[in-house]
Scaffold this motif. Structure first.
Motif, PDB file in Angstrom:
ATOM      1  N   ASP A 288      26.891  10.032  42.761  1.00 26.29           N
ATOM      2  CA  ASP A 288      26.610   9.957  41.335  1.00 26.29           C
ATOM      3  C   ASP A 288      27.902  10.250  40.574  1.00 26.29           C
ATOM      4  N   ALA A 289      28.374   9.301  39.780  1.00 22.98           N
ATOM      5  CA  ALA A 289      29.633   9.450  39.044  1.00 22.98           C
ATOM      6  C   ALA A 289      29.531  10.453  37.897  1.00 22.98           C
ATOM      7  N   ASN A 290      28.337  10.959  37.627  1.00 18.75           N
ATOM      8  CA  ASN A 290      28.160  11.973  36.585  1.00 18.75           C
ATOM      9  C   ASN A 290      28.038  13.378  37.159  1.00 18.75           C
ATOM     10  N   ASN A 291      28.048  13.507  38.469  1.00 19.29           N
ATOM     11  CA  ASN A 291      27.830  14.792  39.126  1.00 19.29           C
ATOM     12  C   ASN A 291      29.164  15.316  39.683  1.00 19.29           C
ATOM     13  N   ALA A 292      29.759  16.278  38.990  1.00 12.79           N
ATOM     14  CA  ALA A 292      31.079  16.795  39.375  1.00 12.79           C
ATOM     15  C   ALA A 292      31.069  17.408  40.776  1.00 12.79           C
ATOM     16  N   GLU A 293      29.985  18.069  41.148  1.00 10.34           N
ATOM     17  CA  GLU A 293      29.907  18.659  42.496  1.00 10.34           C
ATOM     18  C   GLU A 293      29.894  17.568  43.562  1.00 10.34           C
ATOM     19  N   ALA A 294      29.164  16.493  43.316  1.00 10.76           N
ATOM     20  CA  ALA A 294      29.121  15.374  44.267  1.00 10.76           C
ATOM     21  C   ALA A 294      30.497  14.715  44.362  1.00 10.76           C
ATOM     22  N   VAL A 295      31.161  14.543  43.233  1.00 13.29           N
ATOM     23  CA  VAL A 295      32.505  13.949  43.235  1.00 13.29           C
ATOM     24  C   VAL A 295      33.451  14.828  44.046  1.00 13.29           C
ATOM     25  N   LYS A 296      33.339  16.147  43.891  1.00 12.26           N
ATOM     26  CA  LYS A 296      34.186  17.069  44.665  1.00 12.26           C
ATOM     27  C   LYS A 296      33.924  16.907  46.162  1.00 12.26           C
ATOM     28  N   LYS A 297      32.667  16.691  46.544  1.00 15.52           N
ATOM     29  CA  LYS A 297      32.338  16.463  47.959  1.00 15.52           C
ATOM     30  C   LYS A 297      33.066  15.224  48.501  1.00 15.52           C
ATOM     31  N   VAL A 298      33.185  14.188  47.671  1.00 16.68           N
ATOM     32  CA  VAL A 298      33.891  12.972  48.092  1.00 16.68           C
ATOM     33  C   VAL A 298      35.364  13.291  48.332  1.00 16.68           C
TER      34      VAL A 298
END
Length: 186
Positions: free
Chosen positions: A31-41
């Protein structure tokens, strides 16, 4: 395809990572709106977060949610290009802050791929799409070339097109609001 979309949607909504086929190469998405998910990437790819990631959106209407001012040139390029093209836009908005480059830009592509289109449309938002490799390693040309580390690092692997060899990564063009056009990758 519908059941794969539904499974991927559930993972995206829960802040997880998916491994999925795009119109170019296999991608790691969230999800491009989820900073935690982006950090996981970034963590999975072992990539510094100053190196921006690409997002996919379903269409130009969705694009308008994430870019304050879309240069008319961009819409022309999207209409006439016959190969996957990612455009870097000025003045990104409504995205996780760690996804937006330090200069306020964001790289977005409208893929010519049914799975990506329907996934983004049903998700009703931008989805991160970065090549399914550890930073510095070669981009996998097929599902078989994806490393075990990446396969184990995502929450869901889309069960489509595993046999398909992928194309090369998209072209990247930077379109500044001041009219400057720069080819980043052909």
């Amino acid at each position: 395809m519908q059941s794969e979309i539904n499974k991927a949607l559930q993972v995206l909504k829960e802040g997880g990572l998916i491994l999925y086929p795009t119109d170019t190469v296999w991608g790691i998405g969230c999800d491009a709106n989820n900073a935690e998910a982006v950090k996981k990437v970034y963590d999975l790819k072992k990539r510094v977060d100053s190196k921006a990631l690409i997002c996919l959106v379903a269409d130009d209407r969705m694009l308008k949610k994430y870019v304050k001012q879309i240069p008319e040139t961009a819409l022309n390029i999207i209409d006439v290009t016959n190969k996957p093209t990612t455009i870097i836009y000025d003045d990104a908005q409504n995205l996780a802050s760690n996804l937006i480059a330090s200069d306020g830009t964001i790289a977005i592509r409208i893929p010519d791929d049914d799975f990506c289109y329907f996934l983004s449309r049903k998700f009703n938002g931008a989805i991160v799409s970065t090549s399914a490799n550890i930073s510095g390693q070669p981009t996998p040309k097929s599902f078989k070339e994806i490393s075990k580390e990446v396969l184990k690092g995502v929450d869901y692997v889309v069960n489509l097109h595993h046999e398909k060899n992928c194309n090369k990564p998209s072209s990247i063009i930077k379109l500044s609001n001041n009219g400057i056009v720069k080819i980043i990758r052909e």
